[in-house]
Motif scaffolding. Structure first.
Motif, PDB file in Angstrom:
ATOM      1  N   GLN B  84      12.558  30.198 -47.239  1.00  0.00           N
ATOM      2  CA  GLN B  84      13.598  31.214 -47.411  1.00  0.00           C
ATOM      3  C   GLN B  84      14.271  31.080 -48.773  1.00  0.00           C
ATOM      4  O   GLN B  84      14.994  31.962 -49.197  1.00  0.00           O
ATOM      5  CB  GLN B  84      14.685  31.094 -46.327  1.00  0.00           C
ATOM      6  CG  GLN B  84      14.296  31.515 -44.941  1.00  0.00           C
ATOM      7  CD  GLN B  84      13.988  32.991 -44.808  1.00  0.00           C
ATOM      8  OE1 GLN B  84      14.017  33.754 -45.771  1.00  0.00           O
ATOM      9  NE2 GLN B  84      13.656  33.404 -43.605  1.00  0.00           N
ATOM     10  N   TYR B  85      14.110  29.947 -49.409  1.00  0.00           N
ATOM     11  CA  TYR B  85      14.779  29.723 -50.686  1.00  0.00           C
ATOM     12  C   TYR B  85      13.863  28.922 -51.593  1.00  0.00           C
ATOM     13  O   TYR B  85      12.969  28.232 -51.109  1.00  0.00           O
ATOM     14  CB  TYR B  85      16.086  28.935 -50.474  1.00  0.00           C
ATOM     15  CG  TYR B  85      15.901  27.733 -49.598  1.00  0.00           C
ATOM     16  CD1 TYR B  85      15.566  26.502 -50.149  1.00  0.00           C
ATOM     17  CD2 TYR B  85      16.029  27.818 -48.214  1.00  0.00           C
ATOM     18  CE1 TYR B  85      15.364  25.401 -49.347  1.00  0.00           C
ATOM     19  CE2 TYR B  85      15.820  26.723 -47.407  1.00  0.00           C
ATOM     20  CZ  TYR B  85      15.493  25.516 -47.972  1.00  0.00           C
ATOM     21  OH  TYR B  85      15.287  24.420 -47.186  1.00  0.00           O
ATOM     22  N   GLU B  87      13.729  26.007 -54.538  1.00  0.00           N
ATOM     23  CA  GLU B  87      14.500  24.925 -55.161  1.00  0.00           C
ATOM     24  C   GLU B  87      13.615  24.214 -56.172  1.00  0.00           C
ATOM     25  O   GLU B  87      12.506  23.806 -55.848  1.00  0.00           O
ATOM     26  CB  GLU B  87      14.944  23.926 -54.086  1.00  0.00           C
ATOM     27  CG  GLU B  87      16.108  24.381 -53.255  1.00  0.00           C
ATOM     28  CD  GLU B  87      17.407  24.436 -54.050  1.00  0.00           C
ATOM     29  OE1 GLU B  87      17.448  23.857 -55.156  1.00  0.00           O
ATOM     30  OE2 GLU B  87      18.348  25.074 -53.561  1.00  0.00           O
ATOM     31  N   LEU B 106       8.673  32.382 -52.083  1.00  0.00           N
ATOM     32  CA  LEU B 106       9.678  32.873 -51.147  1.00  0.00           C
ATOM     33  C   LEU B 106       8.985  33.578 -49.991  1.00  0.00           C
ATOM     34  O   LEU B 106       7.956  34.229 -50.179  1.00  0.00           O
ATOM     35  CB  LEU B 106      10.584  33.885 -51.846  1.00  0.00           C
ATOM     36  CG  LEU B 106      11.759  33.352 -52.628  1.00  0.00           C
ATOM     37  CD1 LEU B 106      12.485  34.503 -53.293  1.00  0.00           C
ATOM     38  CD2 LEU B 106      12.708  32.611 -51.703  1.00  0.00           C
ATOM     39  N   ASP B 108       9.813  36.218 -48.557  1.00  0.00           N
ATOM     40  CA  ASP B 108       9.740  37.681 -48.728  1.00  0.00           C
ATOM     41  C   ASP B 108       8.402  38.124 -49.300  1.00  0.00           C
ATOM     42  O   ASP B 108       7.977  39.238 -49.091  1.00  0.00           O
ATOM     43  CB  ASP B 108      10.772  38.220 -49.710  1.00  0.00           C
ATOM     44  CG  ASP B 108      12.057  37.465 -49.722  1.00  0.00           C
ATOM     45  OD1 ASP B 108      12.155  36.452 -49.015  1.00  0.00           O
ATOM     46  OD2 ASP B 108      12.962  37.911 -50.445  1.00  0.00           O
ATOM     47  N   GLN B 133      10.872  33.663 -58.970  1.00  0.00           N
ATOM     48  CA  GLN B 133      12.256  33.156 -59.079  1.00  0.00           C
ATOM     49  C   GLN B 133      12.315  31.778 -59.726  1.00  0.00           C
ATOM     50  O   GLN B 133      13.201  31.496 -60.524  1.00  0.00           O
ATOM     51  CB  GLN B 133      12.897  33.085 -57.707  1.00  0.00           C
ATOM     52  CG  GLN B 133      13.690  34.312 -57.387  1.00  0.00           C
ATOM     53  CD  GLN B 133      14.749  34.050 -56.333  1.00  0.00           C
ATOM     54  OE1 GLN B 133      15.027  32.911 -55.964  1.00  0.00           O
ATOM     55  NE2 GLN B 133      15.329  35.117 -55.838  1.00  0.00           N
TER      56      GLN B 133
END
Lengths: 425, 214
Positions: B84-85, B87, B106, B108, B133
């Protein structure tokens, strides 16, 4: 026994002697401050004391604060901090903190003359006997005495030297217990009665609890608003766009396709907003791994060169980890924005039941701890846990921020809230 | 190609399994917890693993830890991590052995099926795929620190796409440049980041690593 413990003892005695010396000199200044306050008090009936008392009380408070700091350094335990001085003269007269400090300043000459000045005096007198008398007696002739020894012959001089050495040794030997006695006495004077101390502590706790509740309520409001205006609104928009796309599917496939593209973009933005929100509530690495790795992850995101050293015993209580993490994040952000430096050292350590985090940059310094809402927020967050934030930032740098939070990582009361706790039998 | 899938949400696990099957993968095992993942990775010897970082029973980084453990036993086992994230710390840990065949995306991104399946194939083939990201944050950071000074704008574009797992052909198509230009830029990046050619390491991975470490 080897020489080592002996030399350590001598060094400790010398240190205690020096402190006794310092304390006896300080007592002089303290009693002067006490006299100033007393003078202002006696001038009250004729009205002259009215403008004089507040500054005299502040002068006294400064001395008492310095004494508290010294006692903390000498014994490891500071007397409880008093409530701030009230503004009005009448309130001042009723303030227990002021009365306690007044009593302390008036008793200072006694504690100094009868207690703490004794070891330095013994050593001084002893050294005079041992080093001066043997050379002096021939000049002075008969009638020269050292203590109870007439020093008018070589035998007398020898006796005086030995006696002097004895006095000096006694002074040295007495210094540590006398200093401990003095520290205990002064601490009790400045601490005040247990009742008052407890009342003050309850006041502090009531204040910090009210603040915690405020912070919590504000946080909930922020989360509610972010969800309501952000993700929730986007999901509604998404439904609307989907509906339009469905209607256009047959008549105008090209527009329907464009709308579906919008739907995708909106859903991605909604996800991103939820992600940011979750990160603000509890950063994932902090939840997964705890403070040390969470701070390392912050370091990787920083534009500065951040070096992290951590010495932590596994997981700490969740509130402590959270407060420390957000504090370090704020300090790192400040260093990046304002310090002008390139390098930051972050040190995390747990000792004596306290978590201590030091953030030091190589920037230009001059940071004002009272400016900026970020630091105020950090202070409030830490205060809820009885934590403190100290900022040392002389102009020209470097800036060192030190935060401390009491934490009992192994206490059974808190371990149940950590992810690594073992299940109850 | 055999896949082991680890995801604790039933709906997502089911959807992922379906997507992978539709694109010609064989789902050897689909598990919903860390110990199960560890067992499946050891027993069914998959060609690639698709793993959610956060798995029961601890709901922390169980999935990542299981993947790293098995990669130590079977060096180079291709692993694509979904989360979900994103790092940097986890990205760094995945890349740390320098062998490549890792991906970090991610969650998504699975909604763009074609890109997701591409990523699984790239990782299975030994490539490296980092989420846009992660790359955006790396680029922002190194720009602010002035460490991209040595690289030209074009080389930066190539590096960004390379870190995202694109093949030379995909980079050619995206930047509208020829094959020789891609090769030239790649060589320049390796030279400027001081990455030497060694038979045992994946230079594209090392280029990404070099960036992560700056």
């Amino acid at each position: 026994m080897t020489m080592r413990p002996q030399s350590v003892r001598v060094r400790a005695a010398l240190l205690a002697l020096g402190r006794c010396h310092l304390a006896s000199w300080r007592a002089l200044v303290t009693s002067l401050r006490g006299l100033a306050a007393g003078g202002a008090l006696t001038l009250l009936p004729v009205g002259l004391g009215l403008p004089l008392l507040p500054p005299a009380a502040r002068l006294l408070r400064r001395g008492a604060d310095r004494e508290r700091a010294l006692l903390a350094r000498w014994t490891g335990r500071a007397p409880a901090a008093p409530e701030p001085l009230p503004a009005g003269v009448v309130a001042l007269l009723g303030a227990p903190g002021f009365r306690r400090e007044l009593a302390w300043s008036w008793l200072a000459p006694w504690s100094s003359c009868l207690l703490v000045a004794v070891p330095p005096a013994l050593v001084g007198y002893g050294l005079a006997g041992a080093l001066v008398q043997p050379f002096l007696w021939q000049l002075l002739g008969p009638g020269n005495w050292y203590a109870f020894v007439p020093v008018d012959s070589a035998v007398g001089a020898l006796a005086a030297a030995l006696l002097g050495l004895g006095f000096a040794a006694a002074g040295l030997w007495l210094a540590p217990p006398v200093l401990a006695r003095y520290a205990a006495w002064t601490t009790r004077l400045l601490d005040g009665p247990a009742q008052a101390r407890l009342e003050r502590r309850i006041d502090q706790l009531t204040d910090s609890r009210a603040e915690v509740l405020d912070v919590q309520a504000a946080e909930l409001r922020r989360i509610e608003r972010d969800l309501h205006d952000g993700a929730q609104a986007r999901l509604v928009a998404l439904g609307l766009t989907l509906d339009r796309a469905e209607q256009l599917l047959d008549a105008d496939p090209a527009t329907a396709r464009r709308l579906l593209g919008e739907v995708r973009a909106t859903s991605e933005r909604a996800l991103q907003e939820l992600r940011d929100l979750v990160h603000g509530v509890l950063p994932p690495v902090l939840a997964d791994r705890g403070l040390a790795d969470a701070v390392r992850s912050l370091a990787l995101d920083s534009f500065l060169d951040v070096e992290v050293t951590a010495d932590l015993p596994g997981r700490l209580p969740a509130p402590v980890e959270g407060a420390a993490y957000f504090a370090v994040a704020e300090l790192l952000a400040n260093a990046g924005k304002h310090s002008g430096g390139r390098r930051v050292d972050v040190e995390l350590r747990c000792a004596d039941g306290r978590l201590r985090a030091v953030v030091r940059d190589d920037g230009r310094g001059g940071a004002d701890p009272d400016r900026g809402s970020g630091l105020t927020g950090v202070r409030r967050r830490l205060a809820a846990l009885d934590g403190t934030l100290a900022l040392d930032s002389p102009p020209g740098g470097p800036t060192t921020a030190t935060l401390e939070i009491p934490c009992a990582s192994s206490s059974p009361k808190t371990s149940s809230s950590s992810a690594t706790a073992s299940p109850a039998p | 190609m055999r896949v082991v899938l680890a995801e604790d949400l039933f709906l997502l696990r089911d959807g992922l399994a379906r997507t992978l099957t539709d694109h010609g993968f064989e789902v050897a095992a689909a598990v919903d917890n860390g110990p199960g993942l560890l067992r499946a990775l050891r027993e069914s010897a998959p060609d690639v693993a698709v793993v959610d970082i956060r798995l029961p029973p601890t709901y922390t980084d169980e999935g990542l830890q299981a993947a790293l453990t098995v990669r130590r036993e079977r060096p180079g086992l291709p692993v694509l991590v979904l989360s979900q994230y994103v790092e940097q710390l986890y990205a760094q840990e995945l890349l740390a052995d320098g062998r490549g065949a890792v991906g970090y995306l991610l969650k998504d991104r699975v909604t763009r099926t074609a890109q997701f399946v591409d990523a699984v194939r790239t990782v299975a083939a030994g490539g490296t795929v980092m989420d846009p990201q992660v790359i955006a944050r790396l680029m922002a950071r190194s720009t602010a620190r002035g460490t991209t000074a040595d690289l030209s704008a074009r080389e930066l574009d190539v590096l960004r796409l390379m870190a995202g797992g694109r093949s030379n052909a995909a980079i050619m198509a995206e930047l509208h440049i020829g094959e020789s230009a891609v090769a030239k830029h790649t060589a320049a990046i390796f030279a400027k980041l001081r990455i030497d050619h060694t038979p045992d390491s994946n230079r594209r991975v090392l280029a990404v690593l070099a960036y992560l470490r700056r």
